[in-house]
Write an enzyme that holds these catalytic residues in place. Structure first.
Site, PDB file in Angstrom:
ATOM      1  N   TRP A 102       0.954  -1.326   0.545  1.00  0.00           N
ATOM      2  CA  TRP A 102      -0.014   0.282  -0.146  1.00  0.00           C
ATOM      3  C   TRP A 102       0.521   0.934   0.150  1.00  0.00           C
ATOM      4  O   TRP A 102       0.226   2.289  -0.887  1.00  0.00           O
ATOM      5  CB  TRP A 102      -1.034   0.299   1.212  1.00  0.00           C
ATOM      6  CG  TRP A 102      -1.527  -0.973   0.931  1.00  0.00           C
ATOM      7  CD1 TRP A 102      -2.170  -2.349   1.810  1.00  0.00           C
ATOM      8  CD2 TRP A 102      -3.120  -1.556  -0.138  1.00  0.00           C
ATOM      9  NE1 TRP A 102      -2.506  -3.066   1.779  1.00  0.00           N
ATOM     10  CE2 TRP A 102      -3.643  -3.029   0.980  1.00  0.00           C
ATOM     11  CE3 TRP A 102      -2.900  -0.724  -1.793  1.00  0.00           C
ATOM     12  CZ2 TRP A 102      -4.147  -3.806  -0.863  1.00  0.00           C
ATOM     13  CZ3 TRP A 102      -4.130  -1.882  -1.692  1.00  0.00           C
ATOM     14  CH2 TRP A 102      -4.713  -2.521  -1.470  1.00  0.00           C
ATOM     15  N   ASP A 169      -1.298   6.814   6.433  1.00  0.00           N
ATOM     16  CA  ASP A 169      -1.972   5.879   6.010  1.00  0.00           C
ATOM     17  C   ASP A 169      -2.900   4.858   7.823  1.00  0.00           C
ATOM     18  O   ASP A 169      -1.784   4.037   7.665  1.00  0.00           O
ATOM     19  CB  ASP A 169      -1.751   5.144   5.169  1.00  0.00           C
ATOM     20  CG  ASP A 169      -2.991   3.799   4.999  1.00  0.00           C
ATOM     21  OD1 ASP A 169      -3.912   3.929   5.408  1.00  0.00           O
ATOM     22  OD2 ASP A 169      -2.786   3.333   3.297  1.00  0.00           O
ATOM     23  N   LYS A 193     -11.565  -1.933   7.224  1.00  0.00           N
ATOM     24  CA  LYS A 193     -10.674  -2.970   7.908  1.00  0.00           C
ATOM     25  C   LYS A 193     -10.818  -3.166   9.991  1.00  0.00           C
ATOM     26  O   LYS A 193     -10.481  -4.609  10.309  1.00  0.00           O
ATOM     27  CB  LYS A 193      -9.137  -2.520   8.109  1.00  0.00           C
ATOM     28  CG  LYS A 193      -8.606  -2.386   6.710  1.00  0.00           C
ATOM     29  CD  LYS A 193      -8.082  -3.709   6.136  1.00  0.00           C
ATOM     30  CE  LYS A 193      -7.800  -3.351   4.431  1.00  0.00           C
ATOM     31  NZ  LYS A 193      -6.928  -2.371   3.555  1.00  0.00           N
TER      32      LYS A 193
HETATM   33  C1  PLP Z   1      -6.832  -1.862   2.113  1.00  0.00           C
HETATM   34  C2  PLP Z   1      -5.787  -1.098   2.648  1.00  0.00           C
HETATM   35  C3  PLP Z   1      -5.683   0.036   1.413  1.00  0.00           C
HETATM   36  C4  PLP Z   1      -6.558  -0.067   0.257  1.00  0.00           C
HETATM   37  O1  PLP Z   1      -7.524   0.001   0.902  1.00  0.00           O
HETATM   38  P1  PLP Z   1      -9.063   0.249  -0.370  1.00  0.00           P
HETATM   39  O2  PLP Z   1     -10.189   0.764   0.440  1.00  0.00           O
HETATM   40  O3  PLP Z   1      -9.151  -1.163  -0.715  1.00  0.00           O
HETATM   41  O4  PLP Z   1      -8.320   1.354  -1.481  1.00  0.00           O
HETATM   42  C5  PLP Z   1      -4.353   1.294   1.820  1.00  0.00           C
HETATM   43  N1  PLP Z   1      -3.797   0.995   3.242  1.00  0.00           N
HETATM   44  C6  PLP Z   1      -4.059   0.220   3.343  1.00  0.00           C
HETATM   45  C7  PLP Z   1      -2.830   0.313   4.903  1.00  0.00           C
HETATM   46  C8  PLP Z   1      -4.635  -0.481   3.515  1.00  0.00           C
HETATM   47  O5  PLP Z   1      -4.832  -1.850   4.425  1.00  0.00           O
END
Ligand code: PLP
Length: 360
Positions: A102, A169, A193
């Protein structure tokens, strides 16, 4: 039906109270006699949901009105673009850590808009640790990091101190521990998540950061943070159902509190890591000090046993344990809503598997 123990990495397990509230609201939302998904998002009943969800985020993270909280669409992946689009002009440089898939995607997208200085990476060891002791040039427009690397199972337990605005993030560890959120100028997290269903992304922005560090380029309305903030996440139709579930998850988180949530998550992770380290069949794949409490990555020492182990897991009602397709192996995601009892069941299955194998 026996309860399935859900170790999925995302979309992932949610508190039962949020799911029950969702089922009820699909039938009859807020006593309106109508379904949540067939009423106006501008109804006072739904506006109350967005307002409460926004307020809960600030309360839980102890943020004052210097911060704006919005729910957007496009996933965390859209933020990989929106952040540099809004804050990084051509010729400017932003500092990024590259600690996994990511993070790499965030770097790739930022390069469409300006210069990226990768100040730290763990790519040399297949992202199995968190780089430390790196420096961030003071003229960086911002610093971007990923607090928890969902695919590799590493987590940042401290964040660099810097005068450069910090962006994080937190998709896979938001609300899992008590951190000082005020050190960040922007936090984002895809809901699916640890917070809700797929379809909405939480973005928290320090207002002064938006006002003073905004890029000079023209930004189309939907990709500009400001209209979303000015309209309280209602510039356009928001992801109504996803935000509703987030609100209920946030109520549940607030009731438990972040300190207690952190204690629970520590206990769950310790239980599983201790078994991985004890059990002769398994090995953890990441540096011990950087082991994520949310996503536990491990492998079978004999790779040929993997299908058999996963089959046994399935028999024992354990789901979602296969590692990400890009890394293989096993991954157990222990998000907030997963009870320690589920982790105990997994540990028991690992013990049983070891005994079976040792006895041939
Ligand atoms: C799952 C995830 C993403 C991507 O998320 P989407 O909502 O599918 O775009 C980005 N960063 C992290 C740390 C993730 O776990």
């Amino acid at each position: 039906m026996n309860k399935i123990h859900n170790f999925s990495a995302g979309p992932a397990i949610l508190p039962q109270s949020a799911i029950d509230a969702g089922i009820e609201a699909l039938k009859n939302f807020s006593g309106m006699g109508l379904s949540l998904i067939e009423v106006s998002h501008r109804s006072k009943e739904f506006e109350a949901v967005v307002d409460e969800a926004t307020k809960l985020v600030k309360e839980i993270l102890k943020l004052n009105d210097d911060y704006a909280v919005i729910f957007l669409q496009g996933g965390a992946s859209m933020q990989f673009d929106m952040i540099p689009f809004n804050f990084l002009d051509e010729g400017e440089t932003a500092a990024y850590t590259n600690t996994g898939v990511w993070a790499s995607r965030a770097v790739k997208e930022a390069k469409f808009f300006g210069n990226v200085n990768v100040v730290a990476t763990s790519e040399d060891k297949n992202f199995s640790y968190i780089p430390k002791g790196f420096s961030i040039p003071s003229d960086s427009k911002y610093f971007h990091c990923t607090s928890n690397n969902t695919i590799y199972g590493t987590e940042m337990f401290s964040f660099p101190e810097t005068s450069v605005p910090k962006i994080c993030d937190m998709s896979s560890d938001i609300f899992s521990r008590n951190i000082d959120a005020t050190q960040f100028d922007l936090i984002y997290a895809g809901a699916q998540k640890n917070m809700g269903p797929a379809g909405t992304t939480l973005v928290i922005i320090k207002k002064s950061f938006l006002e003073t560090k905004r890029a000079k380029r023209k930004i189309p309305t939907m990709l500009d943070y400001k209209p979303h903030i000015d309209n309280g996440s209602m510039y356009n139709t928001p992801s109504v159902f996803a935000i509703f579930i987030c609100m209920h998850t946030l109520r549940w988180i607030k009731e438990i509190g972040l300190d207690e949530m952190e204690n629970r998550n520590k206990a769950k992770a310790e239980l599983l890591y201790n078994e991985i380290d004890r059990n002769t069949m398994f090995t953890g794949t990441v540096a011990k000090e950087d082991r994520s409490r949310m996503n536990v990555n491990f492998v079978l020492n004999n790779k040929e046993f993997e299908d058999e182990f996963l089959k046994l897991c399935k028999q024992k009602n354990l789901s979602g344990l296969k590692g990400h397709r890009s890394v293989g192996g096993l991954r157990a995601s222990l998000y907030n809503a997963l009870p320690i009892e589920s982790v105990q069941v997994l540990v028991d299955v690992m013990k049983e598997f070891e005994i079976n194998k040792l006895n041939g």
